[in-house]
Motif scaffolding. Structure first.
Motif, PDB file in Angstrom:
ATOM      1  N   PHE A 439      53.744  10.954-103.274  1.00  0.00           N
ATOM      2  CA  PHE A 439      54.575   9.902-103.854  1.00  0.00           C
ATOM      3  C   PHE A 439      53.713   8.929-104.664  1.00  0.00           C
ATOM      4  O   PHE A 439      54.121   8.446-105.724  1.00  0.00           O
ATOM      5  N   ILE A 440      52.500   8.666-104.171  1.00  0.00           N
ATOM      6  CA  ILE A 440      51.588   7.741-104.854  1.00  0.00           C
ATOM      7  C   ILE A 440      50.885   8.413-106.029  1.00  0.00           C
ATOM      8  O   ILE A 440      50.816   7.862-107.133  1.00  0.00           O
ATOM      9  N   LEU A 441      50.376   9.615-105.792  1.00  0.00           N
ATOM     10  CA  LEU A 441      49.534  10.273-106.804  1.00  0.00           C
ATOM     11  C   LEU A 441      50.338  11.056-107.833  1.00  0.00           C
ATOM     12  O   LEU A 441      49.816  11.356-108.915  1.00  0.00           O
ATOM     13  N   GLY A 442      51.591  11.423-107.506  1.00  0.00           N
ATOM     14  CA  GLY A 442      52.397  12.250-108.408  1.00  0.00           C
ATOM     15  C   GLY A 442      52.504  11.697-109.823  1.00  0.00           C
ATOM     16  O   GLY A 442      52.214  12.412-110.797  1.00  0.00           O
ATOM     17  N   PRO A 443      52.919  10.427-109.986  1.00  0.00           N
ATOM     18  CA  PRO A 443      53.019   9.875-111.344  1.00  0.00           C
ATOM     19  C   PRO A 443      51.683   9.848-112.080  1.00  0.00           C
ATOM     20  O   PRO A 443      51.639  10.053-113.298  1.00  0.00           O
ATOM     21  N   MET A 444      50.585   9.602-111.368  1.00  0.00           N
ATOM     22  CA  MET A 444      49.266   9.592-111.995  1.00  0.00           C
ATOM     23  C   MET A 444      48.889  10.992-112.472  1.00  0.00           C
ATOM     24  O   MET A 444      48.306  11.164-113.556  1.00  0.00           O
ATOM     25  N   LEU A 445      49.208  12.006-111.658  1.00  0.00           N
ATOM     26  CA  LEU A 445      48.946  13.396-112.036  1.00  0.00           C
ATOM     27  C   LEU A 445      49.757  13.770-113.275  1.00  0.00           C
ATOM     28  O   LEU A 445      49.224  14.368-114.228  1.00  0.00           O
ATOM     29  N   GLU A 446      51.014  13.395-113.280  1.00  0.00           N
ATOM     30  CA  GLU A 446      51.897  13.712-114.407  1.00  0.00           C
ATOM     31  C   GLU A 446      51.422  13.046-115.692  1.00  0.00           C
ATOM     32  O   GLU A 446      51.367  13.670-116.763  1.00  0.00           O
ATOM     33  N   GLN A 447      51.046  11.769-115.587  1.00  0.00           N
ATOM     34  CA  GLN A 447      50.614  11.032-116.768  1.00  0.00           C
ATOM     35  C   GLN A 447      49.337  11.630-117.380  1.00  0.00           C
ATOM     36  O   GLN A 447      49.241  11.819-118.592  1.00  0.00           O
ATOM     37  N   SER A 448      48.341  11.921-116.533  1.00  0.00           N
ATOM     38  CA  SER A 448      47.094  12.478-117.037  1.00  0.00           C
ATOM     39  C   SER A 448      47.304  13.883-117.598  1.00  0.00           C
ATOM     40  O   SER A 448      46.647  14.277-118.571  1.00  0.00           O
ATOM     41  N   PHE A 449      48.243  14.642-117.019  1.00  0.00           N
ATOM     42  CA  PHE A 449      48.536  15.985-117.519  1.00  0.00           C
ATOM     43  C   PHE A 449      49.144  15.918-118.924  1.00  0.00           C
ATOM     44  O   PHE A 449      48.720  16.649-119.833  1.00  0.00           O
ATOM     45  N   VAL A 450      50.111  15.042-119.119  1.00  0.00           N
ATOM     46  CA  VAL A 450      50.764  14.893-120.422  1.00  0.00           C
ATOM     47  C   VAL A 450      49.770  14.401-121.472  1.00  0.00           C
ATOM     48  O   VAL A 450      49.739  14.899-122.609  1.00  0.00           O
ATOM     49  N   GLN A 451      48.946  13.421-121.094  1.00  0.00           N
ATOM     50  CA  GLN A 451      47.949  12.891-122.035  1.00  0.00           C
ATOM     51  C   GLN A 451      46.932  13.965-122.433  1.00  0.00           C
ATOM     52  O   GLN A 451      46.517  14.045-123.597  1.00  0.00           O
ATOM     53  N   SER A 452      46.530  14.796-121.471  1.00  0.00           N
ATOM     54  CA  SER A 452      45.564  15.858-121.750  1.00  0.00           C
ATOM     55  C   SER A 452      46.134  16.868-122.739  1.00  0.00           C
ATOM     56  O   SER A 452      45.456  17.287-123.683  1.00  0.00           O
ATOM     57  N   LEU A 453      47.379  17.261-122.529  1.00  0.00           N
ATOM     58  CA  LEU A 453      48.003  18.226-123.433  1.00  0.00           C
ATOM     59  C   LEU A 453      48.229  17.623-124.817  1.00  0.00           C
ATOM     60  O   LEU A 453      48.175  18.341-125.831  1.00  0.00           O
ATOM     61  N   SER A 454      48.441  16.314-124.882  1.00  0.00           N
ATOM     62  CA  SER A 454      48.567  15.648-126.178  1.00  0.00           C
ATOM     63  C   SER A 454      47.240  15.700-126.933  1.00  0.00           C
ATOM     64  O   SER A 454      47.210  15.906-128.153  1.00  0.00           O
ATOM     65  N   MET A 455      46.136  15.520-126.207  1.00  0.00           N
ATOM     66  CA  MET A 455      44.810  15.575-126.821  1.00  0.00           C
ATOM     67  C   MET A 455      44.497  16.966-127.371  1.00  0.00           C
ATOM     68  O   MET A 455      43.864  17.105-128.424  1.00  0.00           O
ATOM     69  N   SER A 456      44.941  18.003-126.638  1.00  0.00           N
ATOM     70  CA  SER A 456      44.590  19.385-127.003  1.00  0.00           C
ATOM     71  C   SER A 456      45.676  20.088-127.801  1.00  0.00           C
ATOM     72  O   SER A 456      45.566  21.287-128.063  1.00  0.00           O
ATOM     73  N   LYS A 457      46.722  19.333-128.158  1.00  0.00           N
ATOM     74  CA  LYS A 457      47.857  19.901-128.883  1.00  0.00           C
ATOM     75  C   LYS A 457      48.488  21.068-128.124  1.00  0.00           C
ATOM     76  O   LYS A 457      48.807  22.118-128.675  1.00  0.00           O
ATOM     77  N   GLY A 458      48.625  20.870-126.828  1.00  0.00           N
ATOM     78  CA  GLY A 458      49.308  21.839-125.990  1.00  0.00           C
ATOM     79  C   GLY A 458      48.446  22.950-125.427  1.00  0.00           C
ATOM     80  O   GLY A 458      48.969  23.847-124.760  1.00  0.00           O
ATOM     81  N   GLU A 459      47.141  22.904-125.641  1.00  0.00           N
ATOM     82  CA  GLU A 459      46.247  23.948-125.141  1.00  0.00           C
ATOM     83  C   GLU A 459      45.792  23.632-123.712  1.00  0.00           C
ATOM     84  O   GLU A 459      45.147  22.611-123.475  1.00  0.00           O
TER      85      GLU A 459
END
Length: 506
Positions: A439-459
């Protein structure tokens, strides 16, 4: 030298009257709840978590941290005198502590337990002073992919917090993540899964869920079990002889070292380190046949490991934002309530706060030694308070705490619902801490995942192309395997000692 200078500055703040008072309250409450079987530090911290709304971050975390390491001290009392461990981590202490008590040496056994806890606790905090800043400085190089890998590493802790079933732990973790998705999304800010209910648009309150799953659940369990007070017999002098100190000194150091090293590993519970320390001490002893019959070293080693592990657990918590035990998971929630993000930037952005808390841990350990040696008899009498008196107080504090966070009656109903849910989860042995962690870490995991894919253009290759994130992901795999091996070994030892299977995650 920077660390030493910051620590000195931290002592200046920690020695102010208000911070000293919070440390005293924390260690007093912690010592008491550590002696009460079934309550423990996790529930105590959950009950008092709403105080974060009226206390400052320094005062609040000093008190909550004091409850945690204070409970590690207090757990030895009933283990030695009554053969009743307040926590699973206190089971090894029973092996030689209770035989010593039956021999009329319960006092010296309690004294050695307190001294061992003090020595190991101080050593653990010294390690915290030097290890945590180094780890945090290295982690400052992290970007979104590294944070995603770090969250994966943190979630491997679920294996250690899953109790007797990893599958159940993973299911509860998924449930916790689903709960975190209710309300505004962490990336787009769009409402999710509120089903048109206004109260759900703001999401579930973290404190309400924690109060329900721990505080209210404990009250319901106590009512069902008709839990009564504990009676304690005569204790005698708690001051050990020179011979006891000489026999125990090496065991204290070894236990403290083992507990600290293992405690740095994310997710290594005190139950694992105490049994490991006890077994190693028995193998290294010149008289292993005395263990289990009243060897004073058999009390010193696990108690030292217990407290060293507790202190070392603050290293991954402060430096990486990874809680290694249920109480530290609740402390993580407390830090986030204050808007403090545990991890690499905590030392840089909130250095004064961190060093004040660390300095207070030195002071708290001294307080605990001063309290435990002369006041053991008083603590024993306090455990005779009827549960029927304690339970209504806990319930009232829980409802008030759930309401005052957002001044919303909906949160009280949420706490009550999760209290009932927590009771059934406990009854059928489903672990609740993985729910809180995700419950605590889920949003942080989701946010970093989305940001990472934005950096790599989906790679997705960005997570393995960057050396640090790849290293962390591989470390997660290694820790996963090590955790399973250690848990299996510890479960076998617990079953050998108590004759039944216990939840070693508590």
């Amino acid at each position: 030298m920077d660390a030493v200078g910051m620590l000195i500055s931290g002592f200046t703040e920690a020695l102010t009257p208000i911070n000293l008072m919070m440390a005293v309250i924390g260690v007093l409450v912690g010592t008491l709840v550590g002696m009460l079987p079934g309550l423990g530090p996790t529930s105590a911290i959950a009950i008092l978590l709403p105080l974060t709304t009226v206390l400052g971050p320094v005062e609040g975390i000093i008190m909550l941290a004091g409850i945690y390491y204070g409970a590690m001290y207090g757990g030895s009392t009933t283990a030695i005198l009554l053969n009743i461990p307040g926590e699973v981590s206190s089971v090894p202490t029973c092996l030689d502590g209770y035989p010593l008590a039956k021999q009329g040496r319960g006092g010296p056994a309690l004294g050695i337990a307190a001294i061992s806890s003090f020595v190991a606790g101080v050593l653990g905090v010294i390690g915290l002073v030097f290890f945590a800043p180094i780890l945090a400085n290295q982690a400052l190089k992290f970007g979104p992919p590294e944070y995603f890998a770090l969250m994966i590493l943190a979630l491997t802790v679920i294996i250690n917090l899953a109790g007797n079933s990893i599958i159940k732990g993973l299911i509860m973790g998924l449930f916790g993540y689903m709960l975190s998705m209710v309300g505004m999304g962490p990336t787009g800010g769009q409402p999710r899964f509120d089903f048109g209910i206004d109260a759900l648009s703001a999401g579930f309150d973290m404190i309400s869920i924690i109060i329900g799953l721990f505080a209210i659940t404990e009250v319901i369990k106590g009512m069902e079990e008709k839990q009564t007070a504990i009676s304690v017999g005569k204790i005698g002098s708690v001051y050990p002889s020179k011979s006891d100190l000489r026999k125990s000194s090496k065991a204290m150091i070894r236990g403290g070292f083992i507990g600290f090293i293992m405690g740095i590993l994310p997710g290594c519970s005190t139950a694992v380190t105490t049994f490991l320390s006890y077994d190693i001490e028995k193998k290294m002893s010149k008289n292993p046949e005395k263990f289990g019959k009243g060897a004073i070293e058999g009390v010193a080693a696990p108690e030292a490991a217990n407290n060293a592990t507790s202190s070392a657990g603050f290293i991954p918590l402060f430096a990486l934002g990874i809680p290694s035990s249920p109480p530290l998971a609740i402390l993580l929630a407390g830090l986030m309530i204050y808007g403090l993000q545990p991890g690499p930037v905590l030392f840089e952005q909130s250095g004064s706060f961190v060093w004040t808390v660390i300095a207070s841990m030195f002071i708290g350990n001294i307080m605990l030694l001063a309290l435990n040696l002369p006041l053991v008899g008083l603590w024993a009498k306090l455990t005779q308070i009827p549960y029927g008196v304690i339970a209504p107080i806990i319930l009232i504090l829980s409802f008030i705490g759930a309401y005052t966070v957002r001044n919303n009656l909906f949160d009280v109903f949420v706490a009550l619902i999760f209290g009932v849910l927590g009771y059934f989860l406990h009854k059928y042995r489903w672990p609740v801490v993985p729910l809180i962690l995700c419950f605590i870490l889920g949003p942080m995991l989701e946010q970093s995942f989305v940001q990472s894919l934005s950096m790599s253009k989906g790679e997705f290759s960005i997570f393995i192309d960057r050396p640090i994130s790849l290293t962390i992901l591989l470390a997660s795999l290694v820790l996963f395997v090590i955790s399973i091996i250690l848990i299996k070994r510890t479960k076998i030892r617990v079953k050998e000692v108590v004759g039944t299977e216990l939840d070693i995650s508590e």
